[in-house]
Design an enzyme around this catalytic site. Structure first.
Site, PDB file in Angstrom:
ATOM      1  N   ARG A 102       0.877  -1.173   0.000  1.00  0.00           N
ATOM      2  CA  ARG A 102       0.000   0.000   0.000  1.00  0.00           C
ATOM      3  C   ARG A 102       0.910   1.217   0.000  1.00  0.00           C
ATOM      4  O   ARG A 102       1.688   1.409   0.937  1.00  0.00           O
ATOM      5  CB  ARG A 102      -0.912  -0.001   1.226  1.00  0.00           C
ATOM      6  N   HIS A 129      -7.292   0.968  -6.518  1.00  0.00           N
ATOM      7  CA  HIS A 129      -7.467   0.059  -5.378  1.00  0.00           C
ATOM      8  C   HIS A 129      -8.119  -1.227  -5.906  1.00  0.00           C
ATOM      9  O   HIS A 129      -9.281  -1.511  -5.630  1.00  0.00           O
ATOM     10  CB  HIS A 129      -8.337   0.740  -4.319  1.00  0.00           C
ATOM     11  N   GLN A 132      -9.917  -3.839  -3.635  1.00  0.00           N
ATOM     12  CA  GLN A 132     -11.217  -3.354  -3.197  1.00  0.00           C
ATOM     13  C   GLN A 132     -12.278  -3.623  -4.266  1.00  0.00           C
ATOM     14  O   GLN A 132     -13.344  -4.171  -3.975  1.00  0.00           O
ATOM     15  CB  GLN A 132     -11.126  -1.841  -2.922  1.00  0.00           C
ATOM     16  N   ASP A 223     -17.242   6.915  -1.193  1.00  0.00           N
ATOM     17  CA  ASP A 223     -15.958   6.813  -0.483  1.00  0.00           C
ATOM     18  C   ASP A 223     -15.742   8.164   0.204  1.00  0.00           C
ATOM     19  O   ASP A 223     -16.462   9.136  -0.071  1.00  0.00           O
ATOM     20  CB  ASP A 223     -14.845   6.495  -1.503  1.00  0.00           C
ATOM     21  N   CYS A 263     -16.287   1.576   0.611  1.00  0.00           N
ATOM     22  CA  CYS A 263     -15.094   0.749   0.855  1.00  0.00           C
ATOM     23  C   CYS A 263     -14.667   0.782   2.316  1.00  0.00           C
ATOM     24  O   CYS A 263     -13.985  -0.131   2.763  1.00  0.00           O
ATOM     25  CB  CYS A 263     -13.961   1.201  -0.050  1.00  0.00           C
ATOM     26  N   ARG A 291     -13.649  -8.607   1.369  1.00  0.00           N
ATOM     27  CA  ARG A 291     -12.246  -8.305   1.041  1.00  0.00           C
ATOM     28  C   ARG A 291     -11.406  -9.559   1.247  1.00  0.00           C
ATOM     29  O   ARG A 291     -10.543  -9.898   0.431  1.00  0.00           O
ATOM     30  CB  ARG A 291     -11.715  -7.173   1.936  1.00  0.00           C
TER      31      ARG A 291
HETATM   32  N1   CP Z   1     -11.142  -0.297   2.335  1.00  0.00           N
HETATM   33  C1   CP Z   1      -9.882  -0.372   2.772  1.00  0.00           C
HETATM   34  O1   CP Z   1      -8.921  -0.568   2.004  1.00  0.00           O
HETATM   35  O2   CP Z   1      -9.739  -0.241   4.124  1.00  0.00           O
HETATM   36  P1   CP Z   1      -8.393  -0.038   4.906  1.00  0.00           P
HETATM   37  O3   CP Z   1      -7.827   1.288   4.518  1.00  0.00           O
HETATM   38  O4   CP Z   1      -8.751  -0.100   6.365  1.00  0.00           O
HETATM   39  O5   CP Z   1      -7.441  -1.142   4.539  1.00  0.00           O
HETATM   40  N1  NVA Z   2      -9.908   6.679  -1.221  1.00  0.00           N
HETATM   41  C1  NVA Z   2      -9.506   6.214   0.101  1.00  0.00           C
HETATM   42  C2  NVA Z   2      -9.728   4.733   0.223  1.00  0.00           C
HETATM   43  C3  NVA Z   2      -9.350   4.128   1.523  1.00  0.00           C
HETATM   44  C4  NVA Z   2      -9.554   2.651   1.555  1.00  0.00           C
HETATM   45  C5  NVA Z   2      -8.050   6.576   0.335  1.00  0.00           C
HETATM   46  O1  NVA Z   2      -7.248   6.451  -0.600  1.00  0.00           O
HETATM   47  O2  NVA Z   2      -7.721   6.985   1.439  1.00  0.00           O
END
Ligand code: CP
Ligand code: NVA
Length: 304
Positions: A102, A129, A132, A223, A263, A291
């Site tokens: 990430r 993502h 997701q 989101d 999400c 997930r």
């Molecule tokens: N939706 C999602 O990716 O959640 P987290 O940021 O908690 O991993």
């Molecule tokens: N769009 C959000 C998604 C988190 C899972 C971010 O990037 O923070």
């Protein structure tokens, strides 16, 4: 499939196969447990940002399949700071069978894939993502029994999650409608790429009016208005985004049995009200659980 970096890189059949496998692994798990098909395999989970779902679902998914997951927090390897991304990729490749990362810059995902000799899984970047979106389309498929011809309406920021949903929708034959404030749209390039993936006549609609976007929708998705890494824009965004809140009034403009998805994490009271998040159309928590099942399909496909 060598890596899992973007839904854009999956053939429609590969995407479908992942959904089928997620379904099989979910049933198997619910019926007493998964076969240890990843026994002796390990994965490094590298995070430059916080996480609840991505971290826990990948870690538990790996455990359920008999493998081992090593969590590396933002403070540990300081990828791109203490050590270059190519060097992190080369070193981790010698220790583990796969890397989930990430990151802030999507370029770092691409560099990991270029320099590692083991599969790389994208656990969110500023661009997309895909893990997701895979879980989300698995969820829609479970509830609606098919994907072709449905309409998914995304309301909010044209961000990483929206982009992956667009690609997954087009590859699944699902119409994609999006409403964003002016200045927060997906790019023309995203829409063009999405259109090039369209199956079964799936169409894209773009709006600034959320009511127009959700008309007749089978799924409403939102989101957060400010993603991780954009915190300094938060005050400006809070001024522009309130008309894009998913509240009962907006939900009532979609089909009565529409699914409401997010999400997570949610900023309740901003992009979604408690009434909707906890209401009869919400599938937020089955979606979060999925997930893990969807990611097991990715892990099994890349590492078994
Ligand atoms: N939706 C999602 O990716 O959640 P987290 O940021 O908690 O991993
Ligand atoms: N769009 C959000 C998604 C988190 C899972 C971010 O990037 O923070």
């Amino acid at each position: 499939m060598k890596h899992f970096l973007s839904i854009a890189e999956l053939a429609p059949q590969e995407l479908h196969n992942l959904l089928e496998l997620a379904d099989k692994l979910k049933r198997e798990w619910r019926n007493g447990g998964n076969a240890p098909i990843l026994k002796g395999k390990s994965i490094a989970l590298v995070f430059q940002k916080p996480s609840l779902r991505t971290r826990v679902s990948f870690e538990m998914g790996m455990v359920h399949l008999g493998g081992y997951a090593l969590y590396l927090s933002p403070n540990e390897i300081k990828m791109g700071g203490r050590e270059s991304v190519p060097d992190v990729a080369r070193v981790l490749s010698g220790y583990v069978d796969g890397v989930m990362a990430r990151v802030f810059a999507h370029e770092h995902i691409l560099q990991l894939a270029e320099y590692s000799s083991v599969p790389i899984i994208n656990g969110l970047s500023d661009y997309n993502h895909p893990a997701q979106a895979l879980a989300d389309f698995f969820t829609i498929w479970e509830y609606k029994k098919n994907l072709e011809g449905l309409k998914l309406a995304y309301v909010g920021d044209g961000n990483n999650v929206a982009r992956s949903l667009l690609f997954a929708a087009m590859k699944s034959g699902t119409h994609f409608s999006i409403a964003t404030p002016a200045g927060y749209e997906l790019t023309a390039g995203d829409l063009e790429l999405g259109r090039s993936f369209s199956q079964a006549g799936a169409q894209i609609e773009t709006h600034h009016d959320p009511a127009a976007a959700v008309a007749d929708a089978d799924v409403i998705y939102t989101d957060v208005w400010t993603s991780m890494g954009q915190e300094e824009e938060s005050a400006e965004r809070l001024k522009l985004f309130p008309p894009y809140q998913i509240n009962q009034q907006l939900v009532s403009k979609a089909k009565p049995d529409c699914l409401v998805m997010h999400c997570l994490p949610a900023h309740r009271g901003e992009e979604i009200t408690d009434e909707v998040a906890d209401g009869p159309n919400s599938v937020l928590f089955p979606q979060a659980e999925n997930r893990m099942h969807a990611q097991k399909a990715v892990l099994a496909t890349l590492l078994a």
